[in-house]
Design a protein around this motif. Structure first.
Motif, PDB file in Angstrom:
ATOM      1  N   VAL A  42       0.758  -1.232   0.094  1.00  0.00           N
ATOM      2  CA  VAL A  42       0.022   0.037   0.043  1.00  0.00           C
ATOM      3  C   VAL A  42       0.819   1.235   0.103  1.00  0.00           C
ATOM      4  O   VAL A  42       0.644   2.344  -0.791  1.00  0.00           O
ATOM      5  CB  VAL A  42      -0.910  -0.019   1.310  1.00  0.00           C
ATOM      6  CG1 VAL A  42      -1.730   1.436   1.311  1.00  0.00           C
ATOM      7  CG2 VAL A  42      -2.009  -1.098   1.143  1.00  0.00           C
ATOM      8  N   GLY A  43       2.166   1.305   0.771  1.00  0.00           N
ATOM      9  CA  GLY A  43       2.857   2.421   0.695  1.00  0.00           C
ATOM     10  C   GLY A  43       3.467   2.460  -0.486  1.00  0.00           C
ATOM     11  O   GLY A  43       3.491   4.004  -0.936  1.00  0.00           O
ATOM     12  N   LYS A  44       3.780   1.437  -1.121  1.00  0.00           N
ATOM     13  CA  LYS A  44       4.730   1.757  -2.610  1.00  0.00           C
ATOM     14  C   LYS A  44       3.454   2.423  -3.555  1.00  0.00           C
ATOM     15  O   LYS A  44       3.797   3.166  -4.374  1.00  0.00           O
ATOM     16  CB  LYS A  44       5.095   0.183  -2.875  1.00  0.00           C
ATOM     17  CG  LYS A  44       5.759   0.463  -4.337  1.00  0.00           C
ATOM     18  CD  LYS A  44       6.160  -0.971  -4.841  1.00  0.00           C
ATOM     19  CE  LYS A  44       7.214  -0.876  -5.908  1.00  0.00           C
ATOM     20  NZ  LYS A  44       8.582   0.003  -5.794  1.00  0.00           N
ATOM     21  N   LEU A  45       2.244   1.812  -3.489  1.00  0.00           N
ATOM     22  CA  LEU A  45       1.080   2.187  -4.292  1.00  0.00           C
ATOM     23  C   LEU A  45       0.844   3.511  -4.000  1.00  0.00           C
ATOM     24  O   LEU A  45       0.620   4.349  -4.903  1.00  0.00           O
ATOM     25  CB  LEU A  45      -0.089   1.362  -4.228  1.00  0.00           C
ATOM     26  CG  LEU A  45      -0.307  -0.032  -4.960  1.00  0.00           C
ATOM     27  CD1 LEU A  45      -1.515  -0.680  -4.358  1.00  0.00           C
ATOM     28  CD2 LEU A  45      -0.213   0.154  -6.177  1.00  0.00           C
ATOM     29  N   GLN A  72      -1.739  -4.652  14.249  1.00  0.00           N
ATOM     30  CA  GLN A  72      -0.323  -4.239  13.940  1.00  0.00           C
ATOM     31  C   GLN A  72      -0.581  -3.571  12.413  1.00  0.00           C
ATOM     32  O   GLN A  72      -0.150  -2.489  11.964  1.00  0.00           O
ATOM     33  CB  GLN A  72       0.976  -4.889  14.139  1.00  0.00           C
ATOM     34  CG  GLN A  72       1.032  -5.150  15.618  1.00  0.00           C
ATOM     35  CD  GLN A  72       2.409  -6.192  15.938  1.00  0.00           C
ATOM     36  OE1 GLN A  72       3.106  -6.299  14.926  1.00  0.00           O
ATOM     37  NE2 GLN A  72       2.227  -6.556  16.959  1.00  0.00           N
ATOM     38  N   VAL A  73      -1.026  -4.574  11.406  1.00  0.00           N
ATOM     39  CA  VAL A  73      -1.115  -4.470  10.195  1.00  0.00           C
ATOM     40  C   VAL A  73      -2.250  -3.215  10.041  1.00  0.00           C
ATOM     41  O   VAL A  73      -2.131  -2.311   9.226  1.00  0.00           O
ATOM     42  CB  VAL A  73      -1.610  -5.451   9.459  1.00  0.00           C
ATOM     43  CG1 VAL A  73      -2.116  -5.355   8.023  1.00  0.00           C
ATOM     44  CG2 VAL A  73      -0.517  -6.469   9.500  1.00  0.00           C
ATOM     45  N   PHE A  74      -3.224  -3.346  10.956  1.00  0.00           N
ATOM     46  CA  PHE A  74      -4.321  -2.252  10.558  1.00  0.00           C
ATOM     47  C   PHE A  74      -3.854  -1.055  10.783  1.00  0.00           C
ATOM     48  O   PHE A  74      -3.931   0.121  10.227  1.00  0.00           O
ATOM     49  CB  PHE A  74      -5.452  -2.488  11.525  1.00  0.00           C
ATOM     50  CG  PHE A  74      -6.634  -1.588  11.510  1.00  0.00           C
ATOM     51  CD1 PHE A  74      -7.589  -1.803  10.701  1.00  0.00           C
ATOM     52  CD2 PHE A  74      -6.539  -0.584  12.344  1.00  0.00           C
ATOM     53  CE1 PHE A  74      -8.598  -0.870  10.477  1.00  0.00           C
ATOM     54  CE2 PHE A  74      -7.780   0.273  12.437  1.00  0.00           C
ATOM     55  CZ  PHE A  74      -8.678   0.091  11.474  1.00  0.00           C
ATOM     56  N   GLU A  75      -2.850  -0.753  11.978  1.00  0.00           N
ATOM     57  CA  GLU A  75      -2.521   0.579  12.420  1.00  0.00           C
ATOM     58  C   GLU A  75      -1.467   1.111  11.372  1.00  0.00           C
ATOM     59  O   GLU A  75      -1.484   2.255  11.196  1.00  0.00           O
ATOM     60  CB  GLU A  75      -1.726   0.239  13.825  1.00  0.00           C
ATOM     61  CG  GLU A  75      -2.891   0.172  14.966  1.00  0.00           C
ATOM     62  CD  GLU A  75      -1.942  -0.195  16.112  1.00  0.00           C
ATOM     63  OE1 GLU A  75      -0.946  -0.224  16.229  1.00  0.00           O
ATOM     64  OE2 GLU A  75      -2.854  -0.551  17.061  1.00  0.00           O
ATOM     65  N   GLN A  76      -0.651   0.192  10.595  1.00  0.00           N
ATOM     66  CA  GLN A  76       0.226   0.686   9.652  1.00  0.00           C
ATOM     67  C   GLN A  76      -0.439   1.106   8.650  1.00  0.00           C
ATOM     68  O   GLN A  76      -0.303   2.227   7.707  1.00  0.00           O
ATOM     69  CB  GLN A  76       1.309  -0.626   9.197  1.00  0.00           C
ATOM     70  CG  GLN A  76       2.002  -0.946  10.259  1.00  0.00           C
ATOM     71  CD  GLN A  76       2.896  -2.211  10.183  1.00  0.00           C
ATOM     72  OE1 GLN A  76       3.553  -2.090   9.162  1.00  0.00           O
ATOM     73  NE2 GLN A  76       2.934  -3.062  10.892  1.00  0.00           N
ATOM     74  N   LEU A  77      -1.558   0.593   8.147  1.00  0.00           N
ATOM     75  CA  LEU A  77      -2.299   0.934   6.948  1.00  0.00           C
ATOM     76  C   LEU A  77      -3.032   2.329   7.294  1.00  0.00           C
ATOM     77  O   LEU A  77      -3.313   3.114   6.205  1.00  0.00           O
ATOM     78  CB  LEU A  77      -3.486   0.088   6.521  1.00  0.00           C
ATOM     79  CG  LEU A  77      -2.961  -1.459   6.213  1.00  0.00           C
ATOM     80  CD1 LEU A  77      -4.189  -2.349   5.953  1.00  0.00           C
ATOM     81  CD2 LEU A  77      -2.327  -1.257   4.712  1.00  0.00           C
ATOM     82  N   GLY A  81      -4.264   6.615   4.816  1.00  0.00           N
ATOM     83  CA  GLY A  81      -5.586   6.942   4.698  1.00  0.00           C
ATOM     84  C   GLY A  81      -6.783   6.286   5.673  1.00  0.00           C
ATOM     85  O   GLY A  81      -6.079   5.449   6.604  1.00  0.00           O
ATOM     86  N   SER A  82      -7.972   6.727   5.482  1.00  0.00           N
ATOM     87  CA  SER A  82      -9.016   6.158   6.435  1.00  0.00           C
ATOM     88  C   SER A  82      -9.144   4.229   6.075  1.00  0.00           C
ATOM     89  O   SER A  82      -9.261   4.114   4.726  1.00  0.00           O
ATOM     90  CB  SER A  82     -10.340   6.948   6.424  1.00  0.00           C
ATOM     91  OG  SER A  82     -10.793   6.771   4.988  1.00  0.00           O
ATOM     92  N   VAL A  83      -9.202   3.719   7.084  1.00  0.00           N
ATOM     93  CA  VAL A  83      -9.431   2.407   6.817  1.00  0.00           C
ATOM     94  C   VAL A  83     -10.732   1.816   7.261  1.00  0.00           C
ATOM     95  O   VAL A  83     -10.868   1.885   8.534  1.00  0.00           O
ATOM     96  CB  VAL A  83      -8.181   1.546   7.633  1.00  0.00           C
ATOM     97  CG1 VAL A  83      -8.544   0.165   7.077  1.00  0.00           C
ATOM     98  CG2 VAL A  83      -6.757   2.229   6.951  1.00  0.00           C
ATOM     99  N   ASP A  84     -11.414   1.081   6.374  1.00  0.00           N
ATOM    100  CA  ASP A  84     -12.754   0.543   6.825  1.00  0.00           C
ATOM    101  C   ASP A  84     -12.692  -0.820   6.518  1.00  0.00           C
ATOM    102  O   ASP A  84     -12.075  -1.348   5.620  1.00  0.00           O
ATOM    103  CB  ASP A  84     -13.949   1.196   6.116  1.00  0.00           C
ATOM    104  CG  ASP A  84     -14.247   2.485   6.777  1.00  0.00           C
ATOM    105  OD1 ASP A  84     -14.549   2.556   8.023  1.00  0.00           O
ATOM    106  OD2 ASP A  84     -14.481   3.391   6.068  1.00  0.00           O
ATOM    107  N   ILE A  85     -13.371  -1.722   7.308  1.00  0.00           N
ATOM    108  CA  ILE A  85     -13.066  -3.300   7.244  1.00  0.00           C
ATOM    109  C   ILE A  85     -14.599  -3.569   7.098  1.00  0.00           C
ATOM    110  O   ILE A  85     -15.603  -3.556   7.809  1.00  0.00           O
ATOM    111  CB  ILE A  85     -12.513  -4.036   8.483  1.00  0.00           C
ATOM    112  CG1 ILE A  85     -11.135  -3.644   8.935  1.00  0.00           C
ATOM    113  CG2 ILE A  85     -12.875  -5.557   8.283  1.00  0.00           C
ATOM    114  CD1 ILE A  85     -10.809  -3.974  10.134  1.00  0.00           C
ATOM    115  N   ILE A  86     -14.799  -4.321   5.910  1.00  0.00           N
ATOM    116  CA  ILE A  86     -16.122  -4.916   5.556  1.00  0.00           C
ATOM    117  C   ILE A  86     -15.973  -6.475   5.646  1.00  0.00           C
ATOM    118  O   ILE A  86     -15.190  -7.306   5.195  1.00  0.00           O
ATOM    119  CB  ILE A  86     -16.310  -4.680   3.879  1.00  0.00           C
ATOM    120  CG1 ILE A  86     -16.460  -3.370   3.544  1.00  0.00           C
ATOM    121  CG2 ILE A  86     -17.745  -5.572   3.545  1.00  0.00           C
ATOM    122  CD1 ILE A  86     -16.715  -2.829   2.090  1.00  0.00           C
TER     123      ILE A  86
END
Length: 283
Positions: A42-45, A72-77, A81-86
């Protein structure tokens, strides 16, 4: 990058279909990458592309260690941007039916002898992700078209709160994606009037029948006052949607009547979506 969606849930619940819907909505979709690699990718994109919307498919094929480190993955993402989980879920028996019809093995079939055991184990493995889910969708009775409609409603196409009013029948199961559930089975039942039995809560004779009882009005006022008080708080918290489910025995008369009456009372101030889940069962 402004918005990141993580799409996950039980195998057979429609993750691939959900990603196809999101792709049609303009999301850049990536599926089945190991969880641990997502922040780096995601960082590269984010550096190399001007992406506004990104959807990431995640399932139980990630390693157990990766799933346990999801926080930990969630916090890095969240750096990008804003992160939502479906989170997509389906009742066990429907999942068994779907796997039997498709003749495809469950992703955990090599570890557990029965499909039922695979389903239960998968629930446990995905629990760390489910606990953070911001959008829950029960796909038990949903077609791909229904899933698209639900995604559009629950994600929202603006910053305005969308209120989803859903009628249902308890004999068909409680909706798994409801934020609030109200039970109206104590109200007089039009089903026992043979002239009303084949009608629904959308029909004037049923509405007249129910409106003549004082307890119907009292129940409506209690639910309406609750929503009128707390919907502004949800809107201020930048929620895109809230699902309010009203249930009676069969989902044809009392719950439909109450949803219709609440819609009329709320639509002047809120964006309302109405779903009558059991419409296909109406006689």
């Amino acid at each position: 990058m402004k918005r990141i969606l993580i799409v996950t849930g039980q195998s057979g619940s429609g993750k691939s279909s959900a990603l196809q819907v999101l792709e049609d909505l303009g999301y850049y979709c990536i599926d089945n990458l190991p969880l641990a690699l997502l922040p780096e990718i995601v960082g590269k994109l984010d550096q190399e592309n001007n992406l506004e919307q990104l959807a990431l498919g995640v399932d139980v094929r990630s390693t157990r260690a990766d799933l346990q480190e999801f926080d930990q993955v969630f916090e890095q993402l969240q750096k990008y941007g804003s992160v939502d989980i479906i989170y997509l879920t389906t009742q066990d028996q429907e999942l068994i039916t779907r796997f039997s019809a498709s003749r495809r093995p469950h992703p955990l079939a090599g570890r557990w002898p029965s499909l039922h055991e695979c389903i239960q184990e998968e629930k446990g493995l995905l629990l760390p992700i489910q606990m953070r889910a911001t959008v829950n969708i029960d796909t038990t009775d949903k077609s791909v078209h229904d899933l698209k409609h639900t995604l559009l409603s629950k994600l929202g196409q603006s910053d305005n709160l969308i209120v989803i009013l859903q009628s249902f029948g308890y004999k068909h199961g409680i909706p798994l994606d409801a934020d609030y559930v109200f039970d109206v089975r104590h109200l007089p039942n039009p089903h026992w009037d043979l002239q009303l039995r084949k009608l629904s809560g959308l029909d004037a004779p049923v509405q007249k029948f129910l409106s003549e009882f004082e307890q119907t009005g009292q129940m409506f006022e209690d639910i309406h006052q609750f929503l009128a008080k707390w919907l502004p708080a949800f809107a201020e918290g930048h929620r895109h949607y809230i699902t309010v489910s009203i249930g009676c025995t069969g989902g044809q008369h009392r719950s439909v009547y109450m949803v219709n009456r609440l819609k009329q009372a709320l639509e002047a101030n809120w964006s309302i979506q109405v779903l009558h889940r059991e419409m296909k069962h109406w006689s």
